[in-house]
Design an enzyme around this catalytic site. Structure first.
Site, PDB file in Angstrom:
ATOM      1  N   ARG A   1      11.565  -6.248   4.319  1.00  0.00           N
ATOM      2  CA  ARG A   1      11.562  -5.128   4.929  1.00  0.00           C
ATOM      3  C   ARG A   1      11.623  -4.428   6.770  1.00  0.00           C
ATOM      4  NH1 ARG A   1       4.987  -2.143   4.895  1.00  0.00           N
ATOM      5  NH2 ARG A   1       5.357  -3.414   6.458  1.00  0.00           N
TER       6      ARG A   1
ATOM      7  N   ARG B   1      -9.375   1.310   9.152  1.00  0.00           N
ATOM      8  CA  ARG B   1      -8.874  -0.504   9.566  1.00  0.00           C
ATOM      9  C   ARG B   1     -10.421  -1.151  10.404  1.00  0.00           C
ATOM     10  NH1 ARG B   1      -2.955   0.824   9.660  1.00  0.00           N
ATOM     11  NH2 ARG B   1      -2.198  -1.318   9.072  1.00  0.00           N
TER      12      ARG B   1
ATOM     13  N   ARG C   1      -0.171  -8.574  13.730  1.00  0.00           N
ATOM     14  CA  ARG C   1      -0.576  -7.615  12.553  1.00  0.00           C
ATOM     15  C   ARG C   1      -1.520  -8.460  11.697  1.00  0.00           C
ATOM     16  NH1 ARG C   1       4.258  -5.555  10.544  1.00  0.00           N
ATOM     17  NH2 ARG C   1       2.732  -3.844   9.073  1.00  0.00           N
TER      18      ARG C   1
ATOM     19  N   ARG D   1      11.917  -2.155  10.882  1.00  0.00           N
ATOM     20  CA  ARG D   1      10.959  -1.709  11.456  1.00  0.00           C
ATOM     21  C   ARG D   1      10.777  -2.346  13.243  1.00  0.00           C
ATOM     22  NH1 ARG D   1       5.443  -0.273   8.610  1.00  0.00           N
ATOM     23  NH2 ARG D   1       4.875  -1.000   9.778  1.00  0.00           N
TER      24      ARG D   1
ATOM     25  N   LYS E   1       1.139  -1.413   0.225  1.00  0.00           N
ATOM     26  CA  LYS E   1       0.318  -0.146   0.140  1.00  0.00           C
ATOM     27  C   LYS E   1       1.475   1.114  -0.179  1.00  0.00           C
ATOM     28  CE  LYS E   1      -2.451  -0.516   3.696  1.00  0.00           C
ATOM     29  NZ  LYS E   1      -1.309  -2.301   3.730  1.00  0.00           N
TER      30      LYS E   1
HETATM   31  P1  AMP Z   1       1.329   0.423   8.863  1.00  0.00           P
HETATM   32  O1  AMP Z   1       2.049   1.852   8.715  1.00  0.00           O
HETATM   33  O2  AMP Z   1       0.302   1.056   8.301  1.00  0.00           O
HETATM   34  O3  AMP Z   1       1.485  -0.774   9.006  1.00  0.00           O
HETATM   35  O4  AMP Z   1       0.983   0.832  10.373  1.00  0.00           O
HETATM   36  C1  AMP Z   1       2.011   0.285  11.424  1.00  0.00           C
HETATM   37  C2  AMP Z   1       0.642   0.315  12.845  1.00  0.00           C
HETATM   38  O5  AMP Z   1       0.430   1.852  13.524  1.00  0.00           O
HETATM   39  C3  AMP Z   1      -0.165  -0.322  13.250  1.00  0.00           C
HETATM   40  O6  AMP Z   1       0.576  -1.804  13.296  1.00  0.00           O
HETATM   41  C4  AMP Z   1      -1.329  -0.053  14.156  1.00  0.00           C
HETATM   42  O7  AMP Z   1      -0.433  -0.474  15.505  1.00  0.00           O
HETATM   43  C5  AMP Z   1      -0.653   1.937  13.833  1.00  0.00           C
HETATM   44  N1  AMP Z   1      -2.208   2.008  13.343  1.00  0.00           N
HETATM   45  C6  AMP Z   1      -2.133   3.150  11.742  1.00  0.00           C
HETATM   46  N2  AMP Z   1      -2.488   2.905  11.512  1.00  0.00           N
HETATM   47  C7  AMP Z   1      -3.499   2.611  12.105  1.00  0.00           C
HETATM   48  C8  AMP Z   1      -4.761   2.176  11.678  1.00  0.00           C
HETATM   49  N3  AMP Z   1      -5.544   3.663  10.935  1.00  0.00           N
HETATM   50  N4  AMP Z   1      -6.389   2.161  12.848  1.00  0.00           N
HETATM   51  C9  AMP Z   1      -5.113   1.775  13.881  1.00  0.00           C
HETATM   52  N5  AMP Z   1      -3.815   1.522  14.347  1.00  0.00           N
HETATM   53  C10 AMP Z   1      -3.300   1.905  13.496  1.00  0.00           C
END
Ligand code: AMP
Length: 188
Positions: free
Chosen positions: A128, A89, A145, A134, A14
């Site tokens: 990654r 989400r 996740r 990360r 994404k």
């Molecule tokens: P991502 O980089 O999009 O995978 O997001 C990393 C982490 O940020 C996720 O595993 C969640 O802990 C938090 N996070 C990001 N976006 C959201 C969302 N829309 N709702 C809840 N937690 C989020």
């Protein structure tokens, strides 16, 4: 205003594609993961609140996400469009998003869902982890996740299908080929 949601499990690509789409169409790229990571690295009160939750691979509360998105929309209220990457989400976030967009006099235009099988996702996330370091890309956290995705996020597919907004795009192949497919879905 064109409001695109780029949807898919962690590791679907994404982020990579959202940057390319935002660049091509001149839309604002909003990655809630990036926003949260930046709060954590700056050690802000919000960052301190979400650090442990993020590192465990668990979703941050809807309440905080909605506050973040309210602020994003307030600051960018003249944008020609948005590419939302990592938001919504949960079903609650999706409904709140509808409400926020109505306030801006607009709606969700399209949801593009990137399809990638689970084995490939884990492979990409582990890669990654090595490349970007990360903290939430360890094997244990990746599992969390993906569980969060299945429990809370996947049900959004039905929500957007029922609104006739969802299109599926194959998320496997070269970055450029996937990008071409996404762009074709945007204009068709
Ligand atoms: P991502 O980089 O999009 O995978 O997001 C990393 C982490 O940020 C996720 O595993 C969640 O802990 C938090 N996070 C990001 N976006 C959201 C969302 N829309 N709702 C809840 N937690 C989020």
């Amino acid at each position: 205003m064109f409001n695109l949601i780029l949807f898919g499990p962690p590791g679907a690509g994404k982020g990579t594609q959202a940057i390319k789409i935002a660049g091509k169409y001149g839309w604002v790229h909003v990655s809630t993961g990036d926003i949260l990571r930046s709060e954590v690295s700056q050690g802000t009160p919000l960052g301190l609140k979400v650090k442990a939750v993020m590192e465990a691979g668990i979703l941050v509360s809807d309440e905080l996400l909605i506050e973040i998105m309210e602020s994003v929309f307030r600051k960018n209220n003249t944008a020609g469009g948005f590419v939302l990457d990592g938001f919504p989400r949960t079903l609650n976030q999706a409904k709140e998003l509808d409400r926020m967009l109505v306030k801006l006099g607009t709606i969700v235009s399209l949801v593009l869902s990137l399809d990638v099988d689970e084995e490939e996702l884990v492979k990409r996330l582990l890669k990654r982890a090595q490349e970007q370091g990360r903290k939430d890309d360890t094997e244990e956290v990746i599992k969390n996740r993906l569980v969060q995705y299945h429990q809370h996020t996947k049900p959004l597919i039905e929500y957007y299908e029922s609104e006739n907004l969802l299109k599926n795009v194959m998320g496997v192949g070269s970055i450029d080929d996937i990008f071409t497919s996404l762009c074709e879905s945007i204009i068709s």
